[in-house]
Enzyme design. Sequence first.
Site, PDB file in Angstrom:
ATOM      1  N   GLN A 105     -63.030  -5.167 -34.025  1.00  0.00           N
ATOM      2  CA  GLN A 105     -63.294  -6.302 -35.161  1.00  0.00           C
ATOM      3  C   GLN A 105     -63.807  -6.544 -35.914  1.00  0.00           C
ATOM      4  OE1 GLN A 105     -60.848  -8.645 -34.195  1.00  0.00           O
ATOM      5  NE2 GLN A 105     -60.361  -7.831 -32.661  1.00  0.00           N
ATOM      6  N   CYS A 123     -53.229 -11.356 -33.990  1.00  0.00           N
ATOM      7  CA  CYS A 123     -53.663 -10.954 -35.040  1.00  0.00           C
ATOM      8  C   CYS A 123     -52.037 -11.856 -36.416  1.00  0.00           C
ATOM      9  CB  CYS A 123     -54.014  -9.996 -35.675  1.00  0.00           C
ATOM     10  SG  CYS A 123     -53.282  -8.918 -35.703  1.00  0.00           S
TER      11      CYS A 123
HETATM   12  N1  SAH Z   1     -58.200  -5.251 -28.651  1.00  0.00           N
HETATM   13  C1  SAH Z   1     -58.335  -4.590 -29.260  1.00  0.00           C
HETATM   14  C2  SAH Z   1     -57.938  -3.467 -30.269  1.00  0.00           C
HETATM   15  C3  SAH Z   1     -56.824  -4.401 -30.366  1.00  0.00           C
HETATM   16  S1  SAH Z   1     -55.908  -4.130 -32.535  1.00  0.00           S
HETATM   17  C4  SAH Z   1     -60.085  -4.824 -29.893  1.00  0.00           C
HETATM   18  O1  SAH Z   1     -60.019  -5.835 -29.962  1.00  0.00           O
HETATM   19  O2  SAH Z   1     -60.811  -4.678 -30.920  1.00  0.00           O
HETATM   20  C5  SAH Z   1     -54.664  -3.489 -31.983  1.00  0.00           C
HETATM   21  C6  SAH Z   1     -54.814  -2.082 -30.816  1.00  0.00           C
HETATM   22  O3  SAH Z   1     -53.685  -1.068 -30.303  1.00  0.00           O
HETATM   23  C7  SAH Z   1     -54.996  -1.107 -31.996  1.00  0.00           C
HETATM   24  O4  SAH Z   1     -56.112  -0.123 -31.343  1.00  0.00           O
HETATM   25  C8  SAH Z   1     -53.651  -0.446 -31.831  1.00  0.00           C
HETATM   26  O5  SAH Z   1     -54.347   1.171 -32.273  1.00  0.00           O
HETATM   27  C9  SAH Z   1     -53.538  -0.301 -30.377  1.00  0.00           C
HETATM   28  N2  SAH Z   1     -51.647   0.333 -30.586  1.00  0.00           N
HETATM   29  C10 SAH Z   1     -50.853  -0.203 -31.990  1.00  0.00           C
HETATM   30  N3  SAH Z   1     -49.521   0.291 -31.374  1.00  0.00           N
HETATM   31  C11 SAH Z   1     -49.835   0.818 -29.528  1.00  0.00           C
HETATM   32  C12 SAH Z   1     -48.711   0.985 -29.030  1.00  0.00           C
HETATM   33  N4  SAH Z   1     -47.631   1.180 -29.361  1.00  0.00           N
HETATM   34  N5  SAH Z   1     -48.714   1.395 -27.754  1.00  0.00           N
HETATM   35  C13 SAH Z   1     -50.207   1.658 -27.397  1.00  0.00           C
HETATM   36  N6  SAH Z   1     -51.464   1.284 -28.030  1.00  0.00           N
HETATM   37  C14 SAH Z   1     -51.332   0.385 -29.605  1.00  0.00           C
END
Ligand code: SAH
Length: 478
Positions: free
Chosen positions: A309, A435
């Site tokens: 983040q 987001c």
């Molecule tokens: N919760 C975390 C990251 C959220 S960002 C934090 O707060 O830091 C969203 C995440 O979803 C990213 O890391 C991305 O790689 C993952 N993502 C995107 N598409 C996805 C899918 N189809 N299956 C699993 N994860 C996925």
Amino acid sequence: MSSNNSGSPVPKRGKTIELTIEKFADKGMALARVDGFVVLVREGVPGDRVNARIYKKKKNYAEAEIEDVLEPSDLRTEPRCYYFSTCGGCRWQHVSYDAQLQAKKESVEGALIHQGGFDLEQVEVRPTIGAPDIYFYRNKMEFSFSAQRWLTPEEIATGKDFDTDFALGLHVPGNPFKVLDLHECHLQSEVSQRLVNGVRDFAKKHEWAPWHIRKHEGFLRHLVIRQAANTGDLMVNLVTNGYDEERMELLSGFLQREFPEVTTLVNTINTGVAQTAFGEAIHTIYGPGVIHDKIGSYRFQIASNAFFQTNTRQAERLYEVAKSFGNFQPDDLVYDLYCGAGTISIYIADAVKRVVGVELVEEAVANAKTNAELNGVDNCSFVSGDMKELFTADFVEQHGRPDVLLVDPPRGGMHPDVVKQIRALRPPRFVYVSCNPQTQARDLSMLSGAYTIEDVQPVDLFPHTQHIENVVSLTAQQ
Ligand code: SAH
């Protein structure tokens, strides 16, 4: 002459007209109407009375730019940055922070009504949690090099002769080809501003060629600065079109002499045509090649290519909201879906029995495991895979039925198959961190009849932009 429904003339391209701004619209625009015909005004603020010139005219709307503010809105404030009007970084610097927070709350409400089909009589959106620092809040900035510098109208107006063959900065909204040469940026920190200027001077002195976006040639591509908010760690990641050991040694000497604050220098190689700071290889030039930052009492290792983040202080508030919305109990099994580097899983781990995280990117899963270890957390496991394929009855059989589901998908929201599976599985508590309130509302509309919305809390991680994080808690209906 064309006319709208009420019979009055529709504004023409090139004309200047007087408008009163009603409300904010998308992408830094604001909405006014001429007898019902929509005119989107760049940098307008609700309450402004302005003279604006129409520069684009479509069938259903026009776009205009302000020539004179006849009567400014009370919601206006003085933008801090010289590049404000041209740069794509901050579109709302001219709007008071309280008004930004209110507009973000209204955008969440709008999404729940229009994309979600919800009724605000039943769903209440809490006031946006604002950021304590509205400038210098980002822990990561990605600046671009370009062999074709884009000048601001103010720079052109000085009449000076500019070297337009080299730029290091941010691009204008929506156009990665138009890179501004930024000498100030209030998003990251004072040292980050100095680094941009220092690296630019150094590279120019040594005649390192910036990337030519159309010809796909040149050496320097991006300068990524990652600066921890709660430790002294500071990473410089120079993205180049190929590896040049001699040059990296030169840069290394320069940074160690002039910028002792930098704790690690990384060189990412991107020889492809895509305008991205990711590449095919990463060289650590000095230091550990990673930085550490803290969210609450937890410590996280952040690699140059890892997702983290970008506003550390507000990430803590976001995670606090998610944690309290989960109403976690010591016996709970929690699924943290789309878990990135496991930050939320680790943040909530002490309140529950077990957490299972799922994430698409394998490196992120590796980071999540490292981070759990780093914090002595041993009740989290992380699985890598695409939610759409992975999240099946077999998965639940293998990992157990969750008491709480926590999701934090990317901007596109969840795949409909994933939402269907959530509907079928129906864990008692569900926390949706997003987001993008629009895709979130769309996904939640597919769960109506199965879940009831309890609380909605927007959290502002990105002052001066229209982005907002939104947390929704739901309980399963019987
Ligand atoms: N919760 C975390 C990251 C959220 S960002 C934090 O707060 O830091 C969203 C995440 O979803 C990213 O890391 C991305 O790689 C993952 N993502 C995107 N598409 C996805 C899918 N189809 N299956 C699993 N994860 C996925």
